[in-house]
Design an enzyme around this catalytic site. Structure first.
Site, PDB file in Angstrom:
ATOM      1  N   CYS A  14       0.823  -1.212   0.000  1.00 40.09           N
ATOM      2  CA  CYS A  14       0.000   0.000   0.000  1.00 40.09           C
ATOM      3  C   CYS A  14       0.851   1.254   0.000  1.00 40.09           C
ATOM      4  CB  CYS A  14      -0.925  -0.026   1.213  1.00 40.09           C
ATOM      5  SG  CYS A  14      -1.839   1.478   1.426  1.00 40.09           S
ATOM      6  N   LYS A  34      -2.310   7.070  -5.819  1.00 42.37           N
ATOM      7  CA  LYS A  34      -3.136   8.261  -5.584  1.00 42.37           C
ATOM      8  C   LYS A  34      -2.359   9.549  -5.831  1.00 42.37           C
ATOM      9  CE  LYS A  34      -5.477   5.457  -5.436  1.00 42.37           C
ATOM     10  NZ  LYS A  34      -5.470   3.976  -5.409  1.00 42.37           N
ATOM     11  N   GLU A  62      -7.924   2.758 -12.507  1.00 45.34           N
ATOM     12  CA  GLU A  62      -7.172   3.907 -11.983  1.00 45.34           C
ATOM     13  C   GLU A  62      -6.005   4.271 -12.897  1.00 45.34           C
ATOM     14  OE1 GLU A  62      -8.221   3.558  -7.185  1.00 45.34           O
ATOM     15  OE2 GLU A  62      -6.154   3.268  -7.835  1.00 45.34           O
ATOM     16  N   HIS A  98     -24.659  23.606   2.472  1.00 44.08           N
ATOM     17  CA  HIS A  98     -24.864  24.057   1.101  1.00 44.08           C
ATOM     18  C   HIS A  98     -23.769  25.038   0.734  1.00 44.08           C
ATOM     19  CE1 HIS A  98     -27.264  24.921  -2.470  1.00 44.08           C
ATOM     20  NE2 HIS A  98     -27.095  26.201  -2.245  1.00 44.08           N
TER      21      HIS A  98
HETATM   22  C1  LIG Z   1      -1.545  -0.512  -7.500  1.00 37.13           C
HETATM   23  C2  LIG Z   1      -2.310  -0.753  -6.234  1.00 37.13           C
HETATM   24  C3  LIG Z   1      -3.126   0.240  -5.753  1.00 37.13           C
HETATM   25  C4  LIG Z   1      -3.838   0.031  -4.574  1.00 37.13           C
HETATM   26  N1  LIG Z   1      -4.629   1.053  -4.103  1.00 37.13           N
HETATM   27  C5  LIG Z   1      -5.310   0.864  -2.955  1.00 37.13           C
HETATM   28  C6  LIG Z   1      -6.094   1.916  -2.412  1.00 37.13           C
HETATM   29  O1  LIG Z   1      -6.150   3.028  -2.937  1.00 37.13           O
HETATM   30  N2  LIG Z   1      -6.773   1.685  -1.275  1.00 37.13           N
HETATM   31  C7  LIG Z   1      -6.718   0.482  -0.652  1.00 37.13           C
HETATM   32  O2  LIG Z   1      -7.361   0.336   0.374  1.00 37.13           O
HETATM   33  N3  LIG Z   1      -5.974  -0.526  -1.118  1.00 37.13           N
HETATM   34  C8  LIG Z   1      -5.273  -0.351  -2.257  1.00 37.13           C
HETATM   35  N4  LIG Z   1      -4.487  -1.372  -2.727  1.00 37.13           N
HETATM   36  C9  LIG Z   1      -4.472  -2.644  -1.992  1.00 37.13           C
HETATM   37  C10 LIG Z   1      -3.550  -2.575  -0.789  1.00 37.13           C
HETATM   38  O3  LIG Z   1      -2.280  -2.184  -1.181  1.00 37.13           O
HETATM   39  C11 LIG Z   1      -3.513  -3.927  -0.114  1.00 37.13           C
HETATM   40  O4  LIG Z   1      -4.812  -4.332   0.210  1.00 37.13           O
HETATM   41  C12 LIG Z   1      -2.717  -3.896   1.178  1.00 37.13           C
HETATM   42  O5  LIG Z   1      -1.420  -3.479   0.940  1.00 37.13           O
HETATM   43  C13 LIG Z   1      -2.721  -5.282   1.814  1.00 37.13           C
HETATM   44  O6  LIG Z   1      -2.011  -5.246   3.007  1.00 37.13           O
HETATM   45  P1  LIG Z   1      -1.294  -6.544   3.550  1.00 37.13           P
HETATM   46  O7  LIG Z   1      -0.744  -6.160   4.859  1.00 37.13           O
HETATM   47  O8  LIG Z   1      -2.197  -7.703   3.487  1.00 37.13           O
HETATM   48  O9  LIG Z   1      -0.159  -6.864   2.494  1.00 37.13           O
HETATM   49  P2  LIG Z   1       1.034  -6.031   1.900  1.00 37.13           P
HETATM   50  O10 LIG Z   1       0.784  -4.578   1.957  1.00 37.13           O
HETATM   51  O11 LIG Z   1       1.301  -6.644   0.580  1.00 37.13           O
HETATM   52  O12 LIG Z   1       2.223  -6.298   2.900  1.00 37.13           O
HETATM   53  C14 LIG Z   1       2.801  -7.534   3.041  1.00 37.13           C
HETATM   54  C15 LIG Z   1       4.205  -7.303   3.522  1.00 37.13           C
HETATM   55  O13 LIG Z   1       4.752  -8.532   3.904  1.00 37.13           O
HETATM   56  C16 LIG Z   1       6.084  -8.598   3.452  1.00 37.13           C
HETATM   57  N5  LIG Z   1       6.407 -10.003   3.335  1.00 37.13           N
HETATM   58  C17 LIG Z   1       5.830 -10.910   2.506  1.00 37.13           C
HETATM   59  N6  LIG Z   1       6.383 -12.120   2.702  1.00 37.13           N
HETATM   60  C18 LIG Z   1       7.305 -11.951   3.666  1.00 37.13           C
HETATM   61  C19 LIG Z   1       8.206 -12.835   4.298  1.00 37.13           C
HETATM   62  N7  LIG Z   1       8.265 -14.105   3.972  1.00 37.13           N
HETATM   63  N8  LIG Z   1       9.012 -12.338   5.243  1.00 37.13           N
HETATM   64  C20 LIG Z   1       8.987 -11.042   5.577  1.00 37.13           C
HETATM   65  N9  LIG Z   1       8.165 -10.181   5.010  1.00 37.13           N
HETATM   66  C21 LIG Z   1       7.342 -10.640   4.067  1.00 37.13           C
HETATM   67  C22 LIG Z   1       6.090  -7.851   2.159  1.00 37.13           C
HETATM   68  O14 LIG Z   1       7.383  -7.375   1.871  1.00 37.13           O
HETATM   69  C23 LIG Z   1       5.114  -6.734   2.459  1.00 37.13           C
HETATM   70  O15 LIG Z   1       5.767  -5.600   2.967  1.00 37.13           O
HETATM   71  C24 LIG Z   1      -3.739  -1.196  -3.887  1.00 37.13           C
HETATM   72  C25 LIG Z   1      -2.899  -2.182  -4.365  1.00 37.13           C
HETATM   73  C26 LIG Z   1      -2.182  -1.975  -5.523  1.00 37.13           C
HETATM   74  C27 LIG Z   1      -1.272  -3.043  -6.011  1.00 37.13           C
HETATM   75  C1  LIG Z   2     -21.623  36.356  -0.676  1.00 32.86           C
HETATM   76  C2  LIG Z   2     -22.425  35.366   0.087  1.00 32.86           C
HETATM   77  C3  LIG Z   2     -22.010  34.054   0.148  1.00 32.86           C
HETATM   78  C4  LIG Z   2     -22.749  33.116   0.855  1.00 32.86           C
HETATM   79  N1  LIG Z   2     -22.315  31.821   0.864  1.00 32.86           N
HETATM   80  C5  LIG Z   2     -23.042  30.905   1.543  1.00 32.86           C
HETATM   81  C6  LIG Z   2     -22.658  29.534   1.525  1.00 32.86           C
HETATM   82  O1  LIG Z   2     -21.697  29.148   0.878  1.00 32.86           O
HETATM   83  N2  LIG Z   2     -23.388  28.657   2.217  1.00 32.86           N
HETATM   84  C7  LIG Z   2     -24.478  29.040   2.936  1.00 32.86           C
HETATM   85  O2  LIG Z   2     -25.088  28.197   3.570  1.00 32.86           O
HETATM   86  N3  LIG Z   2     -24.877  30.319   2.960  1.00 32.86           N
HETATM   87  C8  LIG Z   2     -24.185  31.259   2.278  1.00 32.86           C
HETATM   88  N4  LIG Z   2     -24.610  32.559   2.274  1.00 32.86           N
HETATM   89  C9  LIG Z   2     -25.812  32.910   3.063  1.00 32.86           C
HETATM   90  C10 LIG Z   2     -27.093  32.558   2.325  1.00 32.86           C
HETATM   91  O3  LIG Z   2     -27.091  33.158   1.073  1.00 32.86           O
HETATM   92  C11 LIG Z   2     -28.269  33.002   3.155  1.00 32.86           C
HETATM   93  O4  LIG Z   2     -28.197  32.440   4.435  1.00 32.86           O
HETATM   94  C12 LIG Z   2     -29.584  32.578   2.529  1.00 32.86           C
HETATM   95  O5  LIG Z   2     -29.706  33.074   1.244  1.00 32.86           O
HETATM   96  C13 LIG Z   2     -30.741  33.037   3.408  1.00 32.86           C
HETATM   97  O6  LIG Z   2     -31.948  32.608   2.847  1.00 32.86           O
HETATM   98  P1  LIG Z   2     -33.274  33.431   3.108  1.00 32.86           P
HETATM   99  O7  LIG Z   2     -34.358  32.651   2.461  1.00 32.86           O
HETATM  100  O8  LIG Z   2     -33.404  33.759   4.519  1.00 32.86           O
HETATM  101  O9  LIG Z   2     -33.051  34.830   2.372  1.00 32.86           O
HETATM  102  P2  LIG Z   2     -32.640  35.288   0.854  1.00 32.86           P
HETATM  103  O10 LIG Z   2     -31.922  34.168   0.223  1.00 32.86           O
HETATM  104  O11 LIG Z   2     -32.014  36.543   1.055  1.00 32.86           O
HETATM  105  O12 LIG Z   2     -34.033  35.343   0.172  1.00 32.86           O
HETATM  106  C14 LIG Z   2     -34.956  36.308   0.474  1.00 32.86           C
HETATM  107  C15 LIG Z   2     -35.796  36.548  -0.765  1.00 32.86           C
HETATM  108  O13 LIG Z   2     -36.891  37.330  -0.423  1.00 32.86           O
HETATM  109  C16 LIG Z   2     -37.103  38.278  -1.437  1.00 32.86           C
HETATM  110  N5  LIG Z   2     -37.798  39.404  -0.833  1.00 32.86           N
HETATM  111  C17 LIG Z   2     -37.362  40.215   0.158  1.00 32.86           C
HETATM  112  N6  LIG Z   2     -38.316  41.110   0.466  1.00 32.86           N
HETATM  113  C18 LIG Z   2     -39.362  40.858  -0.338  1.00 32.86           C
HETATM  114  C19 LIG Z   2     -40.626  41.431  -0.484  1.00 32.86           C
HETATM  115  N7  LIG Z   2     -41.009  42.469   0.247  1.00 32.86           N
HETATM  116  N8  LIG Z   2     -41.458  40.923  -1.406  1.00 32.86           N
HETATM  117  C20 LIG Z   2     -41.091  39.867  -2.175  1.00 32.86           C
HETATM  118  N9  LIG Z   2     -39.907  39.299  -2.058  1.00 32.86           N
HETATM  119  C21 LIG Z   2     -39.053  39.786  -1.159  1.00 32.86           C
HETATM  120  C22 LIG Z   2     -35.740  38.610  -1.934  1.00 32.86           C
HETATM  121  O14 LIG Z   2     -35.783  39.096  -3.248  1.00 32.86           O
HETATM  122  C23 LIG Z   2     -35.056  37.267  -1.853  1.00 32.86           C
HETATM  123  O15 LIG Z   2     -35.175  36.555  -3.049  1.00 32.86           O
HETATM  124  C24 LIG Z   2     -23.906  33.509   1.546  1.00 32.86           C
HETATM  125  C25 LIG Z   2     -24.327  34.828   1.490  1.00 32.86           C
HETATM  126  C26 LIG Z   2     -23.603  35.750   0.760  1.00 32.86           C
HETATM  127  C27 LIG Z   2     -24.095  37.142   0.696  1.00 32.86           C
END
Ligand SMILES: Cc1cc2nc3c(=O)[nH]c(=O)nc-3n(C[C@H](O)[C@H](O)[C@H](O)COP(=O)(O)OP(=O)(O)OC[C@H]3O[C@@H](n4cnc5c(N)ncnc54)[C@H](O)[C@@H]3O)c2cc1C
Ligand SMILES: Cc1cc2nc3c(=O)[nH]c(=O)nc-3n(C[C@H](O)[C@H](O)[C@H](O)COP(=O)(O)OP(=O)(O)OC[C@H]3O[C@@H](n4cnc5c(N)ncnc54)[C@H](O)[C@@H]3O)c2cc1C
Lengths: 59, 463, 463
Positions: free
Chosen positions: B49, B58, B189, B440
């Site tokens: 791994c 990765k 991958e 959101h």
């Molecule tokens: C290309 C690739 C990508 C992978 N990507 C992922 C991933 O993204 N996520 C994931 O969860 N898994 C991934 N895996 C799988 C993951 O690597 C294995 O599931 C994991 O390594 C298994 O662990 P293990 O301890 O069983 O064996 P291993 O990691 O193979 O370890 C066994 C160890 O025992 C040693 N050994 C063996 N025989 C002896 C001996 N006789 N004496 C002393 N030492 C010995 C070896 O040298 C080795 O170090 C991937 C595998 C490959 C090949």
């Molecule tokens: C720059 C910025 C970034 C933000 N980023 C995030 C974020 O990433 N994640 C997050 O969770 N929140 C974020 N927020 C906050 C989020 O936008 C507000 O919490 C959310 O919009 C509030 O919802 P609301 O329904 O209370 O009001 P608003 O979304 O303000 O809606 C009120 C509505 O009522 C209408 N209205 C008002 N008065 C009247 C009326 N008299 N008659 C008819 N219609 C009317 C308006 O036109 C408007 O459409 C962000 C805010 C800003 C300013």
């Protein structure tokens, strides 16, 4: 069942980790008395149930 | 670091054969629990791994993302250009990441007082491993020798033109063209990364779809995305033969078509490292080369355990971690909960990514009979629109029951698997998730919306 | 779309004043529950978030990411160049995303049979809203008029040199330099995006730290990252005055220092839209301009509810969604669980991102007395190393109790908040999360590792 369906709305009797805990401990949630808000079974309820099980099935 | 005194007396609580994901996780956890541990490794701790698997691939895929981003900058109004990929530079970056984590791991092993024994080990009895003539005794032994790249009968990997993943990771150039044999995680991958780097890729897969272990909808969506990326693939197409020619390879597939390319990457799976290590002699039962274990990961030999890729099932690093931790805790008498294999998250880090946990629709139908399915298209997800990615979140629910499968395709969706993993493993109902309106605009919001919809409360729902 | 018959009879179940996040979410949910809904909007449905807030800013920030990625390509071995930022192109991309979502929302409103009334509405009684001379009657009314950019006394926003976020979003150029007044979420996001585009930015914040609403550790880490990015900031530095000059602005801050820049962005908060809309006349109680509500979001006038930014608390779109859904369900008699404001996830989409849910360390100490803290450095997280990002995951736990606060800084950590949100809201213990070993190598793995460590079972743990 940890989730009871009634009145068209779903009422959750315990939060998921608590249900899982109960399951791992082999406890039937139906036998646990809830003390949480809205009749929710809390972790303490489950743990309390382990510590002091309800009346045994045999007498 | 070999302790010469070991043959003459020291008994460890645990001797572990193999220092990869499974082995070192067991070692670290056991040491934290106060056990004395000898970890035998013939190459480098961290194993496949860290050195030839998860981490370097990765890094490659992230370099690929950087390349794609620069190629597509205009779409976002940013004037970027991709002049090329300097594989020397990519490899330096990749090796830098590996080195840093390798140092960190070595530091951890040392800090926790684990004895690392360098050398090739061999199981000589249920309680002993021999390394270079020295015998190390453990009250328990864990087998964690990992896996190696497999090939097909008659298909020889020469490391030059016909290569395996470990060779692909050290190429000094971007191949102009490549045939990738195998449309599983590793094949897909590399196909993705190379395509980003400019390679013309053809995937050849015998089964009818890419990532065949995933839910069929994931395959379909990934295939559509790959088609858009001009990644050629031939599914349902067994490989027949390869001929190495001057400038590369000629690959013949079922039906007789010949594909020419600079390299053939063989990614047809990984076989367990269990031959010639004394396992059978000591009586460790094997099944097609894999070590069979019970629910506590004990082999057929009492006191000898096995973890990681040598145990039948998902070959994933974090499964190895989890199994290693499990055995360490089990041996310490902590009675850990048995591992639900379906609860282990699976991520394919291609572009787009595929991520899943729990059962596929097909598996859920087989297990529960009636199921409910919810497909939420990322077209309705603001952040995914911002990233210009397509894909979906699919939920599979046992009729009126818990969510038993979560499947996703799209750029970066691999990071959503953490949440999905809690939902599956804690057996959450859609109604548990629905009231927790997600941030959101995020991609994880799509998971929230999907649960809202499945709970009968669609918000921003698009079909 | 005005229905001329309304004055002469139709009574809606619900009349909603304002079609932003809060208003439209209430409308959509109520319609799904079979209610007849009139949604009054004077501008465009979607409101601030869709047209001038969340979505366009995040598009800008993604373009910024594309620019950064091209600028830093060499670090990954990819030969990329950033030639410049074409604001016309960025705006086109941004508007494209907004338009697509706007169409989707309009389609949803239509599909669910919601009557959208275009025009400026005014509350005229507890059950009526008047729009352009027509009176719309609802069995219930929801106020959702949102918020507007505030300024400071004597600081006039001219939309040219002294601008608010809505102006910043339509700039046709990348300013050469900018002073950002306010180091809260909006200020920090613009500072980040502009810096990526090449603007020389100085943030001026009166409070002692950036993102002052976040846990102090988040501020510290963000400030370190901003320093590295050469984003200047002056915290604990009140603004004094601005002088518009030919080529820009001269901003004077406490202590007398004068900062010159092309523009001054005023991002000092948002005020509720509650003046002149008839609220007070009908008896809706206000507190400093905000509408006060009870636990069911009912205002002081029975039957009249309020949601979104006009309700004191977090001004976030998804809080608006959640409140809107809550009121719709409450009015339908579903008895939804009251919203825990601390359970609403918060994300700042700067580079690096800041994400949190639950209590800060300080708040948790005040509430629980004794708490346990766990800081997991992203230096130990493989995927974060691959992304070359620094940061951390911080967990706050009530002594021997549930995890009551999760705080993160780092590139892309905003996507981890979905999982964090479940942990907080489901009152999970570290030991609930610990056995679920996370996918390797992901960033969400850092959340897993932090819980392992907090449960006393560190795996890849680095201080
Ligand atoms: C290309 C690739 C990508 C992978 N990507 C992922 C991933 O993204 N996520 C994931 O969860 N898994 C991934 N895996 C799988 C993951 O690597 C294995 O599931 C994991 O390594 C298994 O662990 P293990 O301890 O069983 O064996 P291993 O990691 O193979 O370890 C066994 C160890 O025992 C040693 N050994 C063996 N025989 C002896 C001996 N006789 N004496 C002393 N030492 C010995 C070896 O040298 C080795 O170090 C991937 C595998 C490959 C090949
Ligand atoms: C720059 C910025 C970034 C933000 N980023 C995030 C974020 O990433 N994640 C997050 O969770 N929140 C974020 N927020 C906050 C989020 O936008 C507000 O919490 C959310 O919009 C509030 O919802 P609301 O329904 O209370 O009001 P608003 O979304 O303000 O809606 C009120 C509505 O009522 C209408 N209205 C008002 N008065 C009247 C009326 N008299 N008659 C008819 N219609 C009317 C308006 O036109 C408007 O459409 C962000 C805010 C800003 C300013």
């Amino acid at each position: 069942e940890p989730v009871a369906v009634g009145n068209g709305s779903v009422h959750v009797l315990a939060k998921p980790p608590v249900r899982k805990l109960a399951k791992d401990l082999g406890i039937d949630l139906g036998a646990v008395a809830p003390t949480g808000p809205g009749g929710v079974i809390t972790r303490a309820d489950v743990e309390g149930h382990v510590a002091a099980p309800a009346a045994p099935a045999y007498e | 670091m070999t302790n010469p005194a070991d043959s003459s007396g020291t008994t460890y609580d645990l001797v572990i054969l193999g220092g990869g994901s499974g082995g070192y996780a067991a070692a670290l956890r056991a040491a934290t629990l106060g056990k004395s541990v000898a970890l035998v490794e013939k190459d480098k701790v961290g194993g496949t791994c860290l050195h030839r698997g998860c981490i370097p691939t990765k890094a490659l895929l992230h370099a690929a993302e950087v390349a794609d981003s620069a190629r597509d900058g205009e779409q976002f109004g940013v004037r970027t250009t991709l002049e090329g990929v300097d594989m020397g530079g990519v490899n330096k970056y990749k090796d830098g990441v590996v080195d840093r984590l390798f140092k960190g791991l070595q530091g951890q092993l040392k800090a926790r007082g684990i004895t690392v024994i360098e050398g090739e080990g061999r199981l000589t009895s249920p309680t002993t491993v021999e390394v270079g003539g020295t015998t190390y005794t453990g009250r328990n032994v864990i087998l964690a020798s990992g896996s190696h790249s497999r090939s097909l009968p008659g298909l020889e990997i020469d490391g030059q033109h016909v290569i395996a993943s470990e060779h692909a990771l050290t190429l000094d150039r971007v191949p102009e063209s490549a045939v990738v044999l195998g449309g599983g995680v590793i094949g897909v991958e590399f196909a993705s990364a190379w395509t980003s780097f400019g390679t013309k890729v053809t995937i050849v897969e015998a089964l009818p779809r890419l990532v065949p272990a995933e839910d069929a909808d994931c395959s379909k969506t990934l295939e559509r995305a790959f088609r858009k990326r001009k990644i050629a693939f031939k599914t349902g197409t067994p490989f027949e033969s390869v001929k190495v020619v001057d400038n590369g390879v000629q690959v013949t597939v079922a039906g007789g078509e010949v594909i020419e390319a600079e390299v053939l990457l063989v990614a047809v799976g990984r076989g367990p490292n269990t031959a010639g290590l004394g396992f059978e002699e000591v009586g460790v039962a094997l099944d097609r080369g894999f070590v069979t274990v019970d629910a506590t990961l004990q082999t057929s030999v009492p006191g000898v355990y096995a973890v990681g890729d040598i145990v039948p099932g998902l070959q994933l690093a974090h499964r190895g971690f989890q199994q290693g931790i499990f055995v360490a805790e089990h041996l310490a008498g902590l009675a850990p909960t048995p591992i639900d294999e379906a609860g282990i998250p699976r991520v394919t880090y291609s572009e787009p990514e595929v991520a899943s946990v729990g059962l596929t629709e097909e598996q859920a139908r087989a297990k529960y009979g009636e199921v409910e399915i919810l497909n939420y298209n990322l077209g309705g997800n603001g952040k995914s629109q911002i990233l210009k990615t397509a894909g979906f979140v699919k939920l599979v629910r046992a009729k009126d029951g818990a969510v038993v499968g979560l499947h996703m395709v799209g750029s970066r969706v691999g990071e959503l698997i953490g949440e999905a993993q809690l939902i599956y493993n804690w057996e959450a109902y859609p109604a548990d998730v629905a009231p927790l309106v997600h941030a959101h605009p995020t991609q994880n919001e799509a998971l929230g919306e999907a649960h809202l919809a499945l709970a009968g409360k669609p918000l921003h729902f698009h079909d």
